[in-house]
Design an enzyme around this catalytic site. Structure first.
Site, PDB file in Angstrom:
ATOM      1  CE  LYS A 148      -8.162  -6.409  -3.439  1.00 26.60           C
ATOM      2  NZ  LYS A 148      -7.619  -5.013  -3.163  1.00 26.60           N
ATOM      3  CE1 TYR A 185      -7.418  -5.232   2.351  1.00 23.44           C
ATOM      4  CE2 TYR A 185      -9.399  -5.016   1.975  1.00 23.44           C
ATOM      5  CZ  TYR A 185      -8.226  -5.484   1.606  1.00 23.44           C
ATOM      6  OH  TYR A 185      -7.967  -5.756   0.259  1.00 23.44           O
ATOM      7  CG  PHE A 196      -6.923   3.879   1.284  1.00 24.87           C
ATOM      8  CD1 PHE A 196      -7.409   2.438   1.518  1.00 24.87           C
ATOM      9  CD2 PHE A 196      -5.907   4.298   1.072  1.00 24.87           C
ATOM     10  CE1 PHE A 196      -6.274   1.640   1.984  1.00 24.87           C
ATOM     11  CE2 PHE A 196      -4.698   3.386   1.788  1.00 24.87           C
ATOM     12  CZ  PHE A 196      -4.972   2.095   1.974  1.00 24.87           C
ATOM     13  NE  ARG A 232       2.569  -7.864  -1.342  1.00 25.81           N
ATOM     14  CZ  ARG A 232       1.464  -7.329  -1.332  1.00 25.81           C
ATOM     15  NH1 ARG A 232       0.334  -7.423  -0.676  1.00 25.81           N
ATOM     16  NH2 ARG A 232       1.312  -6.025  -1.710  1.00 25.81           N
ATOM     17  CB  THR A 279      -0.930  -1.455  -4.558  1.00 25.24           C
ATOM     18  OG1 THR A 279      -0.344  -2.140  -3.509  1.00 25.24           O
ATOM     19  CG2 THR A 279      -2.266  -0.916  -3.832  1.00 25.24           C
ATOM     20  CG  ASN A 302      -5.935  -3.519  -6.081  1.00 27.81           C
ATOM     21  OD1 ASN A 302      -7.005  -4.084  -5.682  1.00 27.81           O
ATOM     22  ND2 ASN A 302      -5.197  -2.994  -5.438  1.00 27.81           N
ATOM     23  CG  HIS A 330      -5.896  -9.444  -0.319  1.00 26.78           C
ATOM     24  ND1 HIS A 330      -5.344  -8.208   0.065  1.00 26.78           N
ATOM     25  CD2 HIS A 330      -5.442 -10.386   0.345  1.00 26.78           C
ATOM     26  CE1 HIS A 330      -4.895  -8.703   1.430  1.00 26.78           C
ATOM     27  NE2 HIS A 330      -4.852  -9.921   1.569  1.00 26.78           N
ATOM     28  CD  GLU A 343      -4.447 -10.797   4.868  1.00 28.12           C
ATOM     29  OE1 GLU A 343      -4.118 -11.666   3.813  1.00 28.12           O
ATOM     30  OE2 GLU A 343      -4.053  -9.745   4.934  1.00 28.12           O
TER      31      GLU A 343
HETATM   32  P1  ADP Z   1      -2.100  -4.389  -1.308  1.00 24.44           P
HETATM   33  O1  ADP Z   1      -3.448  -4.878  -1.948  1.00 24.44           O
HETATM   34  O2  ADP Z   1      -1.075  -4.235  -2.610  1.00 24.44           O
HETATM   35  O3  ADP Z   1      -1.281  -5.067  -0.111  1.00 24.44           O
HETATM   36  P2  ADP Z   1      -2.452  -2.209   0.519  1.00 24.44           P
HETATM   37  O4  ADP Z   1      -2.276  -3.200   1.493  1.00 24.44           O
HETATM   38  O5  ADP Z   1      -1.437  -0.927   0.880  1.00 24.44           O
HETATM   39  O6  ADP Z   1      -2.122  -2.847  -0.760  1.00 24.44           O
HETATM   40  O7  ADP Z   1      -3.768  -1.599   0.539  1.00 24.44           O
HETATM   41  C1  ADP Z   1      -5.000  -2.509   0.613  1.00 24.44           C
HETATM   42  C2  ADP Z   1      -5.989  -2.197  -0.444  1.00 24.44           C
HETATM   43  O8  ADP Z   1      -6.357  -1.052  -0.267  1.00 24.44           O
HETATM   44  C3  ADP Z   1      -5.506  -2.166  -1.835  1.00 24.44           C
HETATM   45  O9  ADP Z   1      -5.229  -3.598  -2.687  1.00 24.44           O
HETATM   46  C4  ADP Z   1      -6.429  -1.231  -2.673  1.00 24.44           C
HETATM   47  O10 ADP Z   1      -7.738  -2.005  -3.045  1.00 24.44           O
HETATM   48  C5  ADP Z   1      -6.907  -0.246  -1.535  1.00 24.44           C
HETATM   49  N1  ADP Z   1      -5.831   1.050  -1.615  1.00 24.44           N
HETATM   50  C6  ADP Z   1      -4.505   0.967  -1.541  1.00 24.44           C
HETATM   51  N2  ADP Z   1      -4.054   2.245  -1.492  1.00 24.44           N
HETATM   52  C7  ADP Z   1      -5.259   3.086  -1.849  1.00 24.44           C
HETATM   53  C8  ADP Z   1      -5.140   4.427  -2.296  1.00 24.44           C
HETATM   54  N3  ADP Z   1      -4.188   5.193  -2.128  1.00 24.44           N
HETATM   55  N4  ADP Z   1      -6.621   4.743  -2.735  1.00 24.44           N
HETATM   56  C9  ADP Z   1      -7.574   3.936  -2.725  1.00 24.44           C
HETATM   57  N5  ADP Z   1      -7.383   2.676  -2.410  1.00 24.44           N
HETATM   58  C10 ADP Z   1      -6.315   2.174  -1.917  1.00 24.44           C
HETATM   59 MG    MG Z   2      -1.921  -5.120   1.522  1.00 23.42          MG
END
Ligand code: ADP
Ligand code: MG
Length: 138
Positions: free
Chosen positions: A10, A50, A58, A86, A92, A113, A116, A127
């Site tokens: 990212k 997304y 968010f 993962r 996350t 973070n 992805h 994707e």
């Molecule tokens: P992951 O990337 O672990 O699959 P998600 O699909 O739930 O997680 O969320 C997509 C992305 O959105 C996350 O990787 C993170 O960058 C962002 N995100 C998720 N939850 C939050 C939150 N509570 N506040 C801010 N950003 C978030």
């Molecule tokens: Mg996800």
């Protein structure tokens, strides 16, 4: 069975010059990199990627972040690649990520973070197709 997943380094991690270290970890863990490309998404393109999260609070912040600078997208192949990637990424929220995971080591926050990863075969197919036309997947 060999499987493919979509990974993204990212914008937060690319900006901090962490791409090389993350790609090294990918190779050390036994993934084969089947495709790789640097992209700078528009906010609309990040929103398309997304789309499943468009009702989340968010979402706007996430699409701004994901379009804030260049990212590196990769197709990774391995046995059980979706789960394996993962696991290597970690939770996350880096506060909950296990020691030794990429997010524990590199993530700045739950949003910024570092990486992805697809979460299921159907999302991996969507994707991968979002970034790589079939003809580029050799
Ligand atoms: P992951 O990337 O672990 O699959 P998600 O699909 O739930 O997680 O969320 C997509 C992305 O959105 C996350 O990787 C993170 O960058 C962002 N995100 C998720 N939850 C939050 C939150 N509570 N506040 C801010 N950003 C978030
Ligand atoms: Mg996800």
């Amino acid at each position: 069975m060999s499987q493919r997943t979509l990974a993204i380094i990212k914008p937060d991690a690319v900006e901090r010059k962490l791409a090389g270290r993350i790609i090294q970890r990918i190779e050390d863990e036994g993934f084969t990199i089947r495709a790789m490309r640097r992209v700078h998404l528009t906010e609309q393109q990040a929103g398309g990627f997304y789309a499943v999260h468009r009702e989340r609070p968010f979402f706007a912040s996430l699409t701004q972040f994901m379009s804030s600078g260049p990212a590196i997208v990769l197709v990774l192949e391995a046995e059980d690649a979706i789960k394996k990637w993962r696991t290597l990424m970690g939770a996350t929220n880096p506060a909950n990520a296990d020691a030794g995971t990429l997010r524990k080591e590199f993530a700045e926050s739950i949003e910024r973070n570092a990486t992805h990863g697809s979460d299921a075969p159907e999302t991996a197919a969507f994707e991968i197709g979002y970034f790589f036309p079939g003809v580029d997947l050799i």
